[in-house]
Enzyme design. Sequence first.
Site, PDB file in Angstrom:
ATOM      1  N   ARG A  61       0.836  -1.208   0.000  1.00 15.36           N
ATOM      2  CA  ARG A  61       0.000   0.000   0.000  1.00 15.36           C
ATOM      3  C   ARG A  61       0.867   1.252   0.000  1.00 15.36           C
ATOM      4  NH1 ARG A  61      -3.301   2.519   4.686  1.00 15.36           N
ATOM      5  NH2 ARG A  61      -4.793   3.849   3.602  1.00 15.36           N
ATOM      6  N   HIS A  65       0.565   4.253  -2.774  1.00 13.66           N
ATOM      7  CA  HIS A  65       0.307   5.646  -2.421  1.00 13.66           C
ATOM      8  C   HIS A  65       1.456   6.551  -2.868  1.00 13.66           C
ATOM      9  CE1 HIS A  65      -3.256   5.583   0.516  1.00 13.66           C
ATOM     10  NE2 HIS A  65      -3.232   4.418  -0.106  1.00 13.66           N
ATOM     11  N   ASN A  90      -3.408   9.202   3.671  1.00 17.23           N
ATOM     12  CA  ASN A  90      -2.193   8.462   4.024  1.00 17.23           C
ATOM     13  C   ASN A  90      -2.089   8.115   5.505  1.00 17.23           C
ATOM     14  OD1 ASN A  90      -1.203   8.408   1.386  1.00 17.23           O
ATOM     15  ND2 ASN A  90      -0.235  10.412   1.601  1.00 17.23           N
ATOM     16  N   HIS A 187      -5.726  -6.256  -2.385  1.00 16.23           N
ATOM     17  CA  HIS A 187      -6.497  -6.294  -1.141  1.00 16.23           C
ATOM     18  C   HIS A 187      -6.667  -7.716  -0.616  1.00 16.23           C
ATOM     19  CE1 HIS A 187      -8.525  -2.115  -1.927  1.00 16.23           C
ATOM     20  NE2 HIS A 187      -7.262  -2.032  -1.532  1.00 16.23           N
TER      21      HIS A 187
END
Length: 324
Positions: A61, A65, A90, A187
Amino acid sequence: MEITLLIIVSLSLFLIPVAKSQGGLKSGFYSSTCPKAEATVRSTVETHFKNDPTVAAGILRLHFHDCFVEGCDGSILIKGRSAEINALPNLGLRGFEVINDAKTQLEALCPGVVSCADILALAARDSVDLSNGPNWAVPTGRRDGRVSSSSKASNLPSPLDSVDTQRQKFADKGLDDQDLVTLAGAHTIGQTDCRFFRYRLYNFTTTGNSDPSLSQSALTNFQTLCPKSSSGTEQVALDKDSPMKFDVSYFKNVRDGNGVLESDQRLWGDPATRDIVQNYAGRIRGLLGLRFDYEFKKSMIKMSSIEVKTGAQGEIRKVCSRFN
């Protein structure tokens, strides 16, 4: 018939050449300047993973980001009041200690050679591999950015986004529907707080109803995990069937109305993205796993090449959390 098809597809995947360069990057960039770079990152990720396997999803992740703001340049790693790390989307990111650990070791081995952006890209790949997912050659040669602003992180994909909004945000980065659905498959090893989806259980349209796209079994299960009166900080796996294993059960959950995040479940409601979800969630066990693994590698290489800085651009930070 299914077995024959599986063999044909399996062979065809091995015949497709692997790209050696992407966006000015190339595989083996550090082979002469820091030969132990990739092995050092791998061993560092392994050490942290053995202590806490959930760190794999955190690193993945973190890389995502990073790439969606200012490109894949390590800007997410910078500390500071107005830095990217402090933007609302974030909050809760983790895995920083793994990247910093690897950087410390690499600075001792090859001072000023390996960028933090490359360490993060390599660590993301290793996190997937350690979680029983695919492995791939990561094109390297990224340089670290000199800008990190929280205000520039406002357009990151959100759990509340419609498919059209998700599609546009991905298209802005050169990614298509296939990449959108494929990367959402990460995910399969993720977790989220109840507060990010609890509205789907008790007050979906502010009238006290639940999200009709949820299956009854999912609704009952989520309400047990996230009681209405709870703090909302309880952790729920984004893949209820195999939360620590990188596989295709996430797509089966979305198909069956068991998606945790609204943005994930909406992928089943759009005809274009539904077809891709269905392909990954299909009935031929070996084939669908192989297909997702192959497509995930392609999409990760594509994503990790977004707006990269190479050559004389940017810098090679001495410490990942601050500019030189």
